[in-house]
Design an enzyme around this catalytic site. Structure first.
Site: not given
Ligand code: F6P
Length: 320
Positions: A163, A72, A128, A103, A11, A126, A172, A130
């Site tokens: 609202r 990927r 995330d 990772d 990503g 990333t 993720r 993470d």
């Molecule tokens: O790892 C980064 C991320 O944006 C996550 O937060 C998300 O779940 C995933 O990639 C989305 O992947 P893609 O861009 O392949 O839909």
């Protein structure tokens, strides 16, 4: 002149471009010949590898995403494709690699390192945030600021209309983006995979608060919980407040890198090159306790990232 290449993998995240710019500039300063590998691991297999000069990276520092693109790769899991990638590197005399990614990318490169002995240094990147072993991953700050802006904007309309708004964040399986966003935006509810939640208790609390005059609710839900749509319905049915769901999606991955991500990109890239020149390989540059350090790849891929306990503790009151 020794040749060194950079790729961005997995990503994309803001800060990769400033990192790639510093990679080229610092390589040249250190007497190395820099190469750009386009399209991540897929590009290494398909020989989309080009020598780089200052001109290739001028004017990119403020851009989101990654100008050398990413992928990927499933093919890289197979030895025959890794052999092809290695042959491509050899054809350019590249004997050092810098990889911006998560990772999964580091694991793939580690196998490649063990197969062919090409030293690499990973840069955690990333949104995330993470990756085990580092307190910070490139891109998280920009994503947090995009989310902050979105929550501030949603609050305007939520408060004007009485609202409830559920805002789903990426991440993720990790709740970092959601929790930090909730804590820094004053959200009323935050659901993340790391914390159990109690709908009965939330129901009692909000019925009480609505009776006492509460006019809107902001709830942040991490995608890993898979409960954003259900929570939106629940707020409408149980709390009796008109409710809407906003899924932020990929806008969280875009945007001009913040100052923090530009600086971190600069530092990570510098340390990656310096580490390779010191003879390191199979390591990741980590930001730990406000210091940049190197950690062996095995240490990074074996552990599971844990959110700061102080933040988790503060998040508990948003779950019940
Ligand atoms: O790892 C980064 C991320 O944006 C996550 O937060 C998300 O779940 C995933 O990639 C989305 O992947 P893609 O861009 O392949 O839909």
């Amino acid at each position: 002149m020794s040749a060194i290449a950079v790729m961005t993998s997995g990503g994309d995240s803001a800060g990769m471009n400033p990192g790639v710019k510093q990679f080229v500039e610092h390589s040249l300063e250190r007497g190395l010949k820099p190469y750009l590998i386009y399209d991540g691991l897929e590009g290494m297999i398909d020989n989309r590898i080009k020598p780089a000069s200052h001109r290739d990276v001028s004017g990119i520092i403020y851009k989101g995403g990654t100008i050398i693109r990413s992928s990927r790769s499933k093919r890289f899991l197979e030895e025959s494709w890794r052999q092809r990638a290695y042959d491509n590197l050899r054809s350019h005399d590249i004997d050092k690699l810098v990889v911006f990614g998560g990772d999964g990318s580091f694991r793939a490169l580690d196998v490649f390192y063990r197969d062919f002995g090409v030293p690499f240094i990973g840069v955690p990147a990333t949104i995330d945030n993470d990756i085990f072993g580092t307190d910070y991953c490139l891109g998280a700050d920009t994503a947090l600021n995009i989310i902050r802006q979105a929550i501030d904007d949603v609050r305007d309309t939520a408060s004007s209309f009485k609202r409830a708004f559920v805002i789903e964040t990426m991440g993720r399986d990790c709740g970092y983006l959601a929790l930090v966003s909730a804590l820094t935006s004053g959200a009323e509810i935050c659901l993340i995979p790391e914390l159990p939640y109690d709908l009965d208790s939330l129901g009692r609390r909000f019925k009480r608060e609505v009776q006492a005059g509460r006019t809107y609710i902001i709830a942040i839900v991490a995608e890993g919980v898979k409960f954003a749509a259900q929570l939106t319905e629940w707020l409408e049915d149980e709390i009796g407040m008109e409710s809407r769901l906003t899924t932020l999606g990929h806008i969280q991955r875009g945007g001009s890198p913040t100052v923090h991500d530009r600086l971190m990109g600069f530092e990570f890239a510098t340390l990656a090159i310096n580490g390779l020149l010191e003879g390191r390989g199979g390591e990741v540059v980590c930001y730990k306790k406000s210091k940049m350090i190197y950690k062996p790849i095995g240490e990074i891929t074996e552990g599971t990232y844990k959110i700061n306990p102080l933040h988790l503790e503060a998040g508990k009151k948003l779950t019940r």
